[in-house]
Scaffold this active site. Sequence first.
Site, short mmCIF file in Angstrom:
data_model
loop_
_atom_site.label_atom_id
_atom_site.label_comp_id
_atom_site.label_asym_id
_atom_site.label_seq_id
_atom_site.Cartn_x
_atom_site.Cartn_y
_atom_site.Cartn_z
N LYS A 116 0.81 -1.22 0.00
CA LYS A 116 0.00 0.00 0.00
C LYS A 116 0.85 1.27 0.00
O LYS A 116 0.49 2.26 -0.65
CB LYS A 116 -0.94 0.01 1.21
CG LYS A 116 -2.04 -1.05 1.17
CD LYS A 116 -2.86 -1.01 2.46
CE LYS A 116 -3.65 -2.28 2.70
NZ LYS A 116 -4.77 -2.49 1.81
N GLU A 200 -2.50 7.15 7.93
CA GLU A 200 -3.43 7.93 7.12
C GLU A 200 -4.34 8.74 8.02
O GLU A 200 -4.66 8.31 9.13
CB GLU A 200 -4.33 6.98 6.29
CG GLU A 200 -3.82 6.73 4.91
CD GLU A 200 -4.67 5.75 4.12
OE1 GLU A 200 -5.82 5.46 4.52
OE2 GLU A 200 -4.17 5.27 3.10
N HIS A 235 -14.67 -3.63 8.00
CA HIS A 235 -13.94 -3.31 6.77
C HIS A 235 -14.12 -4.35 5.68
O HIS A 235 -13.33 -4.43 4.75
CB HIS A 235 -12.44 -3.06 7.05
CG HIS A 235 -12.20 -2.03 8.12
ND1 HIS A 235 -12.63 -0.73 7.98
CD2 HIS A 235 -11.63 -2.11 9.34
CE1 HIS A 235 -12.30 -0.06 9.06
NE2 HIS A 235 -11.71 -0.87 9.91
N ARG A 297 -6.92 -7.80 -9.92
CA ARG A 297 -7.61 -9.06 -10.22
C ARG A 297 -9.08 -8.76 -10.46
O ARG A 297 -9.51 -7.61 -10.34
CB ARG A 297 -7.50 -10.00 -9.02
CG ARG A 297 -7.99 -9.28 -7.74
CD ARG A 297 -8.13 -10.20 -6.57
NE ARG A 297 -8.16 -9.49 -5.31
CZ ARG A 297 -9.26 -8.98 -4.74
NH1 ARG A 297 -10.43 -9.08 -5.34
NH2 ARG A 297 -9.19 -8.36 -3.58
#
Length: 671
Positions: A116, A200, A235, A297
Amino acid sequence: MFRKILIANRGEIACRVIRTARSMGIATVAVYSDADAQARHVAMADSAIHIGPAPVSESYLRADAIIEAARASGAEAVHPGYGFLSENAEFAEALAAAGLVFIGPPASAIRAMGLKGAAKALMESAKVPVVPGYHGDNQDADFLLGQAEAIGWPVLIKAVAGGGGKGMRRVDKAADFAAALAGAQREGAGSFGNPKVLLEKYLVKPRHIEIQVFADSHGNAVHLFERDCSVQRRHQKVLEEAPAPDMPPAMRQAMGKAAVEAAKVIGYVGAGTVEFIADVADGLRPDRFYFMEMNTRLQVEHPVTEMITGQDLVAWQLRVAAGEPLPLQQSDLHIQGHAIEARIYAEDPAKGFLPSIGKLHQLRAPAEGPHVRVDTGVREGDSVTPFYDPMIAKLIVWDADRAAALRQLRRALGSYRIAGVATNIGFLLALAGHEAFAAADLDTGFIERFRADLLPDRKPADDQVIAMAALGVVLQRRQAATDTARNSADRYSPWASADGWRLNDTGFDELHFKDGEDDRICRVDYLAGGAIRIHGQAGAIEARGELTDGSLDAVLNGQRSHAGLVRQGNDLTILCPGASHRLLLVDPRDAGDEDVGTGGALAAPMPGKIVQVLVAEGAAVAKGQALMVLEAMKMEHTIAAPAAGKVSKLHYAAGDQVVEGTTLLAIETGE
Ligand code: ADP
Ligand code: ADP
Ligand code: MG
């Protein structure tokens, strides 16, 4: 185009890929583990190759075994599905080295998006907006705390290698930071082999909006619009829809452009999804969305995109992998109507959504058509095992607009009938019926915010349900009596009739059900013409009906009613539209009937735990006597003697866990 492909996956996605391959005249090879020898994907494929034991690390994650299977079968290309090896760059390279085509992006593109932090840095340099934060190399705890302070609380710590909602920690104040950091690092190292994290800004009211992108090997790239996946639990996506409700055209355009740019920067080829998070504190705005990650994907929720664009994304994947250009250009693509997907899981919302393992004794999906699509990897009689994801199916609905699609969703969910495992269907119905969802008042906190409405307390069975259960039991007894009479010499013998008035001359029976802790004892009168009258709590209900193949068609006080009826021993499941009830029939007269195994051996009617053994080996028992108590899914089931005899063998003791069909004990009946 390929003549033969191998699908390196299982379950619904393997079936999904086989369906399209077949329609294109491409032969398919399935792979399977020990646990999947009889699975639907194996039955659907033209051929199938065994690759190892049930655990994924010994089968579906074995790149070497899969490549060997592809070679042996003569397949030219491998479709990885999602999960498993789908985002594994080494696997893509190993396939290429073996002369096989990977139906997915180049290994370099998988790597560019694999972590990430690096992906965010790359996107930043390409001017794609990213969530404000720190994604550098310095992992010193004090330094990171300083960065967090600079970002401002709340902050989200993410393991750079994380996925599926794992390795993330929200931190609200400096004092909590050190512990949360250690937790995220531990999870990153433990689950993904990488302790590195990024920080973040934690958005307090975000929506998850992602863009489907597609690129070919000739330099073309398009997007197929957005999907809104804001309804999440821990999540993880629960409902997904396309298009995103209330999406301003300018924002759609900006997001589509950013996503295509992201794909181009990394030389992407094939199907991909660029996930963004939109800060909706002030509604959806073109300048308030940020790149989160790219999934390199096909995505679980790709069908909603297919429904609104009329395209088959697996067919696109196969064409692109075979070197063809994209079938359409951006200007050819349009949104039509609205689609919603619900993930149907074998899990128990009442028990913290714990996966529910067991056999699917009944599995009836809504009828498919232009408005309803069901993608599944299991059939009635199959089992949900502890080895793999407990998803039963994806239900996808489509209609001209969101309100109409939502009606389709409620209707389709309401007609689903699943018995044998707990499911989240009631929870999905509550979601689909919630006024805030209808009003598209969405953000990722939706489920938490409305938790109380979505997880209502278990309701006791009402008179209608008890009447359906009683009618079902009476109809089953009649059927059994008819069968006995057919096989006996004196087919008109009154003893072969199961009607109360002939059996005991009183014209009524008493049925005793246990509904959780509650006892429901109801009198049943046998009326002329096969009808019965059930005395419930609020009055009498006259009932008649037919029971065919687990479906009960009834008329209750003149009103038509339909339900699924599944009986496992004395355990009854009544599947009414949108709700399922489990009742235990306490009935000494035919106790144990269905629990009888062959040769006097008694088998466990379902997986569970032995909580009590009431007899000793060698004990003489009477017909109907309770022998063992099995607890399964928080209900107790008594295993009773089918006939008088002697307990010749006890195979289990209190506290033992047993799987369905296990022989629990043996009885010698002296016949
Ligand atoms: P999405 O659900 O948006 O497609 P996820 O990253 O949550 O993306 O995972 C996609 C699917 O892949 C999941 O539903 C899960 O079944 C499967 N999956 C995810 N991670 C793994 C893994 N490590 N091993 C096997 N399957 C996985
Ligand atoms: P994963 O790889 O596990 O899918 P993501 O980075 O895609 O991880 O994030 C998963 C989910 O976590 C998102 O869909 C969103 O609900 C939530 N999330 C991620 N980043 C943020 C953020 N900065 N603020 C608030 N919620 C976030
Ligand atoms: Mg994600």
